[in-house]
Design an enzyme around this catalytic site. Structure first.
Site, short mmCIF file in Angstrom:
data_model
loop_
_atom_site.label_atom_id
_atom_site.label_comp_id
_atom_site.label_asym_id
_atom_site.label_seq_id
_atom_site.Cartn_x
_atom_site.Cartn_y
_atom_site.Cartn_z
N CYS A 389 65.60 7.25 69.49
CA CYS A 389 64.44 7.59 70.33
C CYS A 389 64.61 7.02 71.74
O CYS A 389 65.33 7.60 72.55
CB CYS A 389 63.16 7.13 69.66
SG CYS A 389 61.72 8.01 70.28
N HIS A 515 63.51 9.45 64.63
CA HIS A 515 63.63 8.16 63.94
C HIS A 515 64.18 8.40 62.54
O HIS A 515 63.41 8.36 61.57
CB HIS A 515 62.27 7.47 63.87
CG HIS A 515 61.79 6.97 65.19
ND1 HIS A 515 62.19 5.77 65.73
CD2 HIS A 515 60.97 7.53 66.11
CE1 HIS A 515 61.63 5.59 66.91
NE2 HIS A 515 60.88 6.65 67.17
N GLU A 517 65.62 6.58 60.62
CA GLU A 517 65.43 5.42 59.72
C GLU A 517 64.22 5.61 58.81
O GLU A 517 64.13 4.99 57.76
CB GLU A 517 65.29 4.13 60.54
CG GLU A 517 64.04 3.99 61.40
CD GLU A 517 64.18 4.58 62.81
OE1 GLU A 517 65.08 5.43 63.00
OE2 GLU A 517 63.39 4.22 63.71
N1 GLN Z 1 58.76 5.33 74.98
C1 GLN Z 1 59.53 6.50 74.67
C2 GLN Z 1 58.65 7.74 74.56
O1 GLN Z 1 57.47 7.66 74.44
C3 GLN Z 1 60.30 6.29 73.38
C4 GLN Z 1 59.43 6.17 72.18
C5 GLN Z 1 60.14 5.62 70.99
O2 GLN Z 1 61.20 5.04 71.11
N2 GLN Z 1 59.55 5.75 69.83
O3 GLN Z 1 59.15 8.83 74.61
#
Ligand code: GLN
Length: 557
Positions: A389, A515, A517
């Site tokens: 992410c 994600h 994970e």
């Molecule tokens: N802050 C970033 C976004 O909002 C990444 C979010 C995250 O890593 N879950 O896109």
């Protein structure tokens, strides 16, 4: 409702319920206990886990991970308590947002009903209106899912003011479902005080008394303890708390949470539940034990640097840690996670002895420049890199700055005035004013390009992973990034969003906007993690005949 065959005649079994409460201390591992019980009973039963949390937030999505640990995201986009991670990992179920009932959700529902006039003429009261609403919510889930068994975990500790209404609802449940169809399990703490060197039952007695004052009489007591509970202490607890001695179960301190079902089986917990609820679902832990044994007795070891902001709190990254445990189990390899706080990186020594680098998800600008620097070093030194992410977004920023000549490239999250907003807010997010539950949340599909590392790992051109973000790779920069050698190995079906990237000339340099994970399981590690760990082990890049498949899948071929 399950079906049982009696003398050749199928009979409908009513749905059974297990209510799990905790006492003495928080953090005794109630979620793991629920997940382990579920795992042990899951061979023949359809099980639904439900978690009741006493806090007034609608969900944990707006809470700081320091405060509440990881926010777990479900396929349906629900942001739920991190215990749902344990439930999914141990039970093999795909949970739903509705199964996490918070007091915030309950009060929202009560308010809505009151305004609609559903209680017209009545004084709206905690009992019966709120408790009825809690029970109805549970019964609605039962109607929707038709499970054989529902395990309801009440968050917090008995005596906390926040969960009184949930406890009252649990007390009333036995009237609604019948005493034969519900059992109450209470998890407590059995300390062995220093110098006394003896297991002590008093905290358990007092905690059970608190529960009894609320009209709940436990059928089974699990005592968390550094050692197996002795016969003497089991007898004592049995005597003082009115449970059979064999229904006093050790909740042993373990190094590895996956050992818990094995301990509970050894302690005879499944048989006791079978007997009390008149169900039969014998556990088969053969494969599980083999995997746990690989975690406990690894053949080799690697060190992975985790660059995070919440590195002081392992709970903030629970699913990532578990994903690595799943890889350990399949590759018989100990994975040492070296937590790197990137807010104050002074030199490159944090990479000494490191076999791979992970940049996990995160929000806000603190520590991002350090992470970008770490990614640059990983790329230049060909150290395996996995970005999750925010990790993908920072890898794109690093690439844009250092290989595309886009000086000052950044995300508008970190620098709204950047000359090169290579990461920008999603168009649908621009008009969103509310914070809670408004990100791009839940499972989204990606189309994977054949011939890429990501394709070799997933063995599929269609994958679905869970998301929680507001920003994305800016489409205005797609072309230049690709021209300079970044491969978009996965994109959204409408080709608008970049879901996976990789740098093919390196041993392992891959990142995803998702994600993965969150969907890793003991029996089926997340493919990206699996490939990353293999690369850290110094094996050949994951392509060709081996395909990087987890052991379980290789065996099945
Ligand atoms: N802050 C970033 C976004 O909002 C990444 C979010 C995250 O890593 N879950 O896109």
């Amino acid at each position: 409702m399950g079906v049982n065959i009696l003398k050749g005649i199928p009979i409908q079994m009513p749905t059974k319920y297990i209510s799990v409460t905790g006492g003495v201390l928080s953090g005794l591992g109630k979620g793991i206990a629920v997940a382990s019980i579920g795992h042990l009973l899951s061979s023949k039963l359809k099980i639904i886990p439900i978690k009741c949390d006493g806090y007034l937030n609608v969900d944990p999505g707006t809470m700081n991970p320091f405060e509440h640990g990881e926010v777990f995201v479900l396929d349906d986009g629900g942001e739920v308590d991190m215990d749902f991670g344990h439930y999914e990992r141990f039970l093999g179920v795909t949970c739903k947002s509705r199964w996490n009932l918070t007091m915030g959700k309950v009060f929202n529902m009560v308010r809505k009903k009151e305004r609609k006039g559903d209680y017209l003429g009545k004084t709206v009261q905690y009992i019966p209106h709120v408790t009825d609403l809690i029970k109805n919510h549970i019964f609605e889930i039962v109607q929707e899912e038709n499970p054989d068994l529902v395990i309801i975990e009440i968050g917090g500790t008995v005596g906390d003011i926040e969960n009184e209404l949930f406890l009252e609802a649990m007390r009333q449940m036995k009237e609604d479902v019948g005493r034969d169809n519900i059992i109450y399990i209470h998890l407590t703490y059995v300390p062995v005080p220093y110098g006394v060197n003896e297991q002590k039952s008093k905290p358990t007695q007092q905690s059970v008394n608190l529960l009894k004052q609320r009209g709940i009489f436990p059928d089974i007591i699990i005592g968390r303890c550094p050692d197996f509970l002795t016969k003497e202490i089991k007898d004592k607890i049995s005597n003082f708390c009115d449970v059979n001695s064999d229904a006093v179960i050790t909740g042993l301190d373990v190094d590895d949470i996956y050992e818990m079902p094995i301990i509970f089986e050894q302690e005879g917990l499944p048989e006791i539940i079978h007997k009390k609820l008149n169900i039969y679902s014998p556990p088969d832990l053969r494969k599980w034990k083999k995997l746990v044994d690989n975690i406990r007795n690894p053949d080799r070891q690697i060190t992975v640097a985790m660059c995070g902001k919440y590195t002081r709190l392992a709970d903030s990254y629970a699913s990532i840690i578990e994903s690595f445990n799943h890889c350990s189990a399949h590759l018989s390899c100990k994975i040492d996670l070296k937590w790197v706080e990137t807010t104050d990186l002074k030199d490159t020594s944090f990479l000494d002895g490191v076999d791979g680098l992970v940049v996990p998800g995160g929000f806000g600008s603190r520590g991002t420049e350090g992470k970008i620097e770490a990614i640059r070093l990983a790329r230049e030194r060909d150290i395996p890199f996995l970005g999750l992410c925010l990790g993908l977004q920072l890898a794109v920023i690093e690439f844009a700055r250092n290989l595309c000549n886009l000086t000052g490239a950044n995300s508008t999250e970190m620098d709204p005035d950047t000359p090169h907003p290579v990461i920008d807010i999603l168009p649908e997010q621009k008009k969103v004013a509310e914070k809670g539950g408004t990100m791009r949340l839940g499972a989204y599909p990606a189309t994977i390009t054949e011939g890429t590392l990501v394709h070799a790992l997933y063995c599929s051109t269609e994958v679905s992973e869970r998301h929680r973000h507001r920003y994305e790779v800016n489409p205005d920069y797609h072309l230049i990034l690709q021209e300079k050698g970044m491969v978009f190995s996965g994109i959204s079906p409408d080709r608008r969003l970049v879901e996976f990237i990789e740098l093919p000339q390196l041993r392992f340099f891959a990142a995803t906007q998702a994600h993965p994970e969150l969907k890793s399981r003991m029996e089926n590690p997340a493919p990206l993690f699996y490939g990353f760990v293999k690369a850290c082990l110094g094996r050949e890049p994951v392509n060709g005949s081996e395909k990087g498949l987890p052991l379980s899948q290789e065996e099945e071929k």
